[in-house]
Design a protein around this motif. Structure first.
Motif, PDB file in Angstrom:
ATOM      1  N   ASP A  28     -13.669  10.038  18.045  1.00  0.00           N
ATOM      2  CA  ASP A  28     -14.496  11.220  18.251  1.00  0.00           C
ATOM      3  C   ASP A  28     -15.794  10.817  18.954  1.00  0.00           C
ATOM      4  OD1 ASP A  28     -15.243  13.821  18.189  1.00  0.00           O
ATOM      5  OD2 ASP A  28     -15.742  13.869  16.068  1.00  0.00           O
ATOM      6  N   THR A  29     -15.691  10.510  20.264  1.00  0.00           N
ATOM      7  CA  THR A  29     -16.854  10.070  21.025  1.00  0.00           C
ATOM      8  C   THR A  29     -17.082  10.988  22.215  1.00  0.00           C
ATOM      9  OG1 THR A  29     -15.591   8.619  22.483  1.00  0.00           O
ATOM     10  CG2 THR A  29     -16.407   7.655  20.427  1.00  0.00           C
ATOM     11  N   LEU A  30     -18.284  10.904  22.731  1.00  0.00           N
ATOM     12  CA  LEU A  30     -18.660  11.686  23.901  1.00  0.00           C
ATOM     13  C   LEU A  30     -19.501  10.800  24.816  1.00  0.00           C
ATOM     14  CD1 LEU A  30     -18.879  14.571  25.216  1.00  0.00           C
ATOM     15  CD2 LEU A  30     -21.037  14.760  23.977  1.00  0.00           C
ATOM     16  N   PRO A  31     -19.106  10.654  26.073  1.00  0.00           N
ATOM     17  CA  PRO A  31     -19.941   9.854  26.979  1.00  0.00           C
ATOM     18  C   PRO A  31     -21.135  10.664  27.466  1.00  0.00           C
ATOM     19  CG  PRO A  31     -17.985  10.618  28.126  1.00  0.00           C
ATOM     20  CD  PRO A  31     -17.861  11.081  26.703  1.00  0.00           C
ATOM     21  N   GLU A  32     -22.255  10.022  27.576  1.00  0.00           N
ATOM     22  CA  GLU A  32     -23.475  10.647  28.085  1.00  0.00           C
ATOM     23  C   GLU A  32     -23.920   9.833  29.296  1.00  0.00           C
ATOM     24  OE1 GLU A  32     -26.763  13.172  28.369  1.00  0.00           O
ATOM     25  OE2 GLU A  32     -25.119  13.367  26.950  1.00  0.00           O
ATOM     26  N   HIS A  33     -23.964  10.461  30.474  1.00  0.00           N
ATOM     27  CA  HIS A  33     -24.336   9.776  31.709  1.00  0.00           C
ATOM     28  C   HIS A  33     -25.754  10.173  32.097  1.00  0.00           C
ATOM     29  CE1 HIS A  33     -20.099   8.820  32.136  1.00  0.00           C
ATOM     30  NE2 HIS A  33     -19.840  10.109  31.960  1.00  0.00           N
ATOM     31  N   LEU A  34     -26.608   9.186  32.270  1.00  0.00           N
ATOM     32  CA  LEU A  34     -27.989   9.440  32.646  1.00  0.00           C
ATOM     33  C   LEU A  34     -28.313   8.679  33.921  1.00  0.00           C
ATOM     34  CD1 LEU A  34     -29.553   8.984  29.103  1.00  0.00           C
ATOM     35  CD2 LEU A  34     -29.023  11.133  30.251  1.00  0.00           C
ATOM     36  N   LYS A  35     -28.882   9.369  34.885  1.00  0.00           N
ATOM     37  CA  LYS A  35     -29.209   8.748  36.171  1.00  0.00           C
ATOM     38  C   LYS A  35     -30.595   8.124  36.103  1.00  0.00           C
ATOM     39  CE  LYS A  35     -29.385   9.565  41.097  1.00  0.00           C
ATOM     40  NZ  LYS A  35     -29.185  10.466  42.194  1.00  0.00           N
ATOM     41  N   PHE A  36     -30.724   6.933  36.690  1.00  0.00           N
ATOM     42  CA  PHE A  36     -32.035   6.321  36.828  1.00  0.00           C
ATOM     43  C   PHE A  36     -32.290   6.046  38.305  1.00  0.00           C
ATOM     44  CE2 PHE A  36     -29.059   2.877  35.967  1.00  0.00           C
ATOM     45  CZ  PHE A  36     -29.350   1.938  36.945  1.00  0.00           C
ATOM     46  N   THR A  37     -33.545   6.126  38.695  1.00  0.00           N
ATOM     47  CA  THR A  37     -33.901   5.933  40.110  1.00  0.00           C
ATOM     48  C   THR A  37     -34.913   4.817  40.302  1.00  0.00           C
ATOM     49  OG1 THR A  37     -35.582   7.655  39.943  1.00  0.00           O
ATOM     50  CG2 THR A  37     -33.404   8.331  40.724  1.00  0.00           C
ATOM     51  N   SER A  38     -35.211   4.108  39.225  1.00  0.00           N
ATOM     52  CA  SER A  38     -36.126   2.962  39.333  1.00  0.00           C
ATOM     53  C   SER A  38     -35.850   2.004  38.184  1.00  0.00           C
ATOM     54  CB  SER A  38     -37.582   3.426  39.285  1.00  0.00           C
ATOM     55  OG  SER A  38     -37.896   3.898  37.992  1.00  0.00           O
ATOM     56  N   THR A  39     -36.322   0.777  38.340  1.00  0.00           N
ATOM     57  CA  THR A  39     -36.146  -0.198  37.266  1.00  0.00           C
ATOM     58  C   THR A  39     -36.948   0.214  36.033  1.00  0.00           C
ATOM     59  OG1 THR A  39     -37.917  -1.515  38.262  1.00  0.00           O
ATOM     60  CG2 THR A  39     -35.653  -2.143  38.774  1.00  0.00           C
ATOM     61  N   LYS A  40     -38.065   0.892  36.239  1.00  0.00           N
ATOM     62  CA  LYS A  40     -38.871   1.352  35.108  1.00  0.00           C
ATOM     63  C   LYS A  40     -38.090   2.384  34.279  1.00  0.00           C
ATOM     64  CE  LYS A  40     -43.337   3.232  33.865  1.00  0.00           C
ATOM     65  NZ  LYS A  40     -44.627   3.729  34.318  1.00  0.00           N
ATOM     66  N   GLU A  41     -37.424   3.329  34.952  1.00  0.00           N
ATOM     67  CA  GLU A  41     -36.601   4.315  34.235  1.00  0.00           C
ATOM     68  C   GLU A  41     -35.478   3.626  33.468  1.00  0.00           C
ATOM     69  OE1 GLU A  41     -35.063   7.376  36.751  1.00  0.00           O
ATOM     70  OE2 GLU A  41     -37.016   8.265  37.105  1.00  0.00           O
ATOM     71  N   LEU A  42     -34.812   2.673  34.111  1.00  0.00           N
ATOM     72  CA  LEU A  42     -33.736   1.936  33.441  1.00  0.00           C
ATOM     73  C   LEU A  42     -34.262   1.225  32.207  1.00  0.00           C
ATOM     74  CD1 LEU A  42     -30.879   0.730  33.254  1.00  0.00           C
ATOM     75  CD2 LEU A  42     -31.622  -1.031  34.872  1.00  0.00           C
ATOM     76  N   PHE A  43     -35.391   0.547  32.339  1.00  0.00           N
ATOM     77  CA  PHE A  43     -35.986  -0.164  31.215  1.00  0.00           C
ATOM     78  C   PHE A  43     -36.318   0.793  30.069  1.00  0.00           C
ATOM     79  CE2 PHE A  43     -39.720  -1.876  28.999  1.00  0.00           C
ATOM     80  CZ  PHE A  43     -39.208  -3.091  28.562  1.00  0.00           C
ATOM     81  N   ASN A  44     -36.901   1.955  30.409  1.00  0.00           N
ATOM     82  CA  ASN A  44     -37.263   2.936  29.375  1.00  0.00           C
ATOM     83  C   ASN A  44     -36.036   3.502  28.669  1.00  0.00           C
ATOM     84  OD1 ASN A  44     -40.006   2.639  29.825  1.00  0.00           O
ATOM     85  ND2 ASN A  44     -40.097   4.331  31.287  1.00  0.00           N
ATOM     86  N   MET A  45     -34.932   3.698  29.411  1.00  0.00           N
ATOM     87  CA  MET A  45     -33.711   4.245  28.809  1.00  0.00           C
ATOM     88  C   MET A  45     -33.030   3.259  27.858  1.00  0.00           C
ATOM     89  SD  MET A  45     -31.815   6.160  31.916  1.00  0.00           S
ATOM     90  CE  MET A  45     -32.564   7.484  32.821  1.00  0.00           C
TER      91      MET A  45
END
Length: 120
Positions: A28-45
């Motif tokens: 019972d899982t659900l994938p969640e896709h989040l887009k990042f546009t910078s290394t800072k966003e990736l780090f924060n996520m």
């Protein structure tokens, strides 16, 4: 293709698996896709606070990082690198210009037909 990107110009998609309490927990899982546009966003996520907020927002029992996909595009060529827990994969896609191919095929078929006609 040689394309070098540094710092904040990286972009891609982060995929989390959201697990919910159920009889068959792992199914019972659900994938969640989040887009990042910078290394800072990736780090924060990837910070524990962000993951906890994602869990609360979706009322999930557990959140796990499933994959990170980095992408880049230059003209008509796109390259993707996806990293999973135990392995990675990559894919390069390009659009080919097929203008004129129809005429080339016709000319080639006409030449083949002429050869066949002469031999028969």
């Amino acid at each position: 293709m040689e394309l070098t990107r540094h710092g904040n110009s990286v972009e891609g998609i982060l995929t989390f698996e959201l697990y919910f309490e159920s009889f068959d927990y792992k199914e019972d899982t659900l994938p969640e896709h989040l887009k990042f546009t910078s290394t800072k966003e990736l780090f924060n996520m990837m910070q524990p606070d962000f993951i906890e907020e994602l869990k609360r927002e979706n009322d999930a029992e557990q959140v796990e990082l499933a994959s990170i996909t980095f992408s880049t595009k230059e003209n008509d060529t796109e390259a993707f690198i996806t990293m999973f827990e135990n392995f990675g994969s990559y894919r390069i896609a390009t659009n080919l210009d097929t203008n004129g191919l129809e005429n080339e095929y016709k000319a080639a078929l006409k030449s083949i037909k002429e050869i066949v006609d002469k031999k028969l």
